[in-house]
Design an enzyme around this catalytic site. Sequence first.
Site, PDB file in Angstrom:
ATOM      1  N   SER A  59      -8.506  -0.154  -5.329  1.00  0.00           N
ATOM      2  CA  SER A  59      -8.749   0.173  -3.928  1.00  0.00           C
ATOM      3  C   SER A  59     -10.255   0.367  -3.714  1.00  0.00           C
ATOM      4  CB  SER A  59      -7.928   1.384  -3.507  1.00  0.00           C
ATOM      5  OG  SER A  59      -7.602   1.305  -2.129  1.00  0.00           O
ATOM      6  N   LYS A 110       0.856  -1.189   0.000  1.00  0.00           N
ATOM      7  CA  LYS A 110       0.000   0.000   0.000  1.00  0.00           C
ATOM      8  C   LYS A 110       0.888   1.233   0.000  1.00  0.00           C
ATOM      9  CE  LYS A 110      -4.038   1.726  -0.338  1.00  0.00           C
ATOM     10  NZ  LYS A 110      -4.814   1.480  -1.556  1.00  0.00           N
TER      11      LYS A 110
END
Length: 586
Positions: free
Chosen positions: A385, A190
């Site tokens: 996402s 991430k």
Amino acid sequence: MRSFLKIFFATLLAFIVLFLLVFVFLVGYIGRTLSKKEEVVISPNSILVLETNQSFNELKVIDPLNSILRSGPREVPGLYDVVRLIRKAETDDNIKGIYLKAENNANGFASSEEVRNALQHFKQSGKFIYAYGEVMDQKSYYIASLANKIYLHPKGGMEFSGFYTQLTFLKGALEKLEIQPQIFYDGRFKSATEPLRETQMTVANKIQTNAYLGDLYRNFLQHIGESRKIDTATLHKYADEGMIQEAADAVTYKLADGLRYNDQVMDELKSKLGLKGDDKVNFVTLPRYYSAYSPRYADSDNRIALIYAEGNITGGDSEDASTISSGHYLKLIREARQDKDVKAIVFRVNSPGGSALASETIWRELVLAKKSKPVIVSMGDYAASGGYYISCMADSIFAQPNTLTGSIGVFAILPNLQGFFRNKLGVTFDGVKTAKYADLGTASRPLTEVEKKFIQNSVDSIYSTFKGRVAEGRKLSGPVVDSIAQGRVWSGIQAQQLGLVDRVGGIDDAIACAVRMAKISGYRLREYPETEDPVKTLLRRYSDDSRASAIKNELGEYYKIYEQLRQVKEMKGEAQARLPYILDIR
């Protein structure tokens, strides 16, 4: 004096009434003007023009000012409109071919794939495609490469040098300004917050970027190779050894068919159409063709809902077409869900994500819709996402090979500006509170260790929920989802191999799947959201455009850094399921 005041206020009242009357008249006039559909007739022996530097949003764009002043196209068709227009042109006897003006390509990779596939289908009908450019970039050449003839300006050029992406890291600047970003995240890939906490790409980020960039490049070479009948190893050699430096090089190595000035290309098109001398080629622009074309569907009460979701995912109830606000989309999905004539929903997602809470809200409404009718997702350039969060529950998911998706991870940013204000500006803060954590989240002081645990626990909880939604929607085990999550970005090809995506395909494929799953033969398409009120569009767009233009002119090449900082400001304090940084692949 009293007499003067009476005259003054009477005049003022008259002015106000006159202003209101003029305003009402103008609004009515604009409304009537915009509601008038220009009658366009396509002449025989026409050529449809497609310009690669035209940006195609998911929804069509109305330009009210052009409509009023008659100074340009009233409507710019959306991406799927473009696909349908090209399909229409295949069977339109008045359209003899397509002329591609291939300069810069303003669209993303997956959007370009949609257009290219439609053009490939058009070419198979037997009609011609000619492409011409003074200087073609790689993405415009990708579309142009399937043309029957590709011509370049003799003194122009063609970019063919491979792909790259470069990130801008702000950690050093923040340290100089004594700003602490205070970052919390889940998922070792991430990397959305890397520009704020690192000075270069982490190993994990380089691994994922190399993987998806490699997939995009292989797809690029493969399709160009098929069209130009050159093997991909040779194409890679051209790029790797810098063999395409001038326009003539592209002709030498069979990437283009010749060097021509614009007038020479026009003469060849005239010959193709059987025109002579001073006869003019009847070029038809996409917006003009759109004005003459109305989609035709079966005479049926059955409806397929096509809901476009483009932009950042946010909370609230904004109807701005460039964002996906949870309140607005909840209403749109619910309307389609409760409409008995709507037999299936195609949810078109082109989003890098955004608010995790807003994503959860939209996910919930789609789950409810899925209980009563099939829900199919079609992915655009991005469905990553939060964009994947709102996609994962679908009965079937379609993506292009060069879609960027996945990025299943969560982060939060709470900046500490105490040092910046105190040491750079001489500003300090003080206050009172009724409870120990009443001021948690303020930017005027650093978080305590306990407060940091609170926030990390919240991020962990949201991440766990996100992975659970994926496991449930994709029918994958928890450990499998955990292994392919971690915030990692995947190409459409990789996502299909991992089970995050069902099939490679475009909007047409998703609609065909919806029709099959709904078990209907005929249908009409109902598209959401409706086009924004033209007057509202006029006021908002020109206000936004003038502000953005002023900032761009002032900052120049540093505008992207400003955009990055602006995004950080928007993300402050709320858990985000968002694609890493601003991806700029060239």
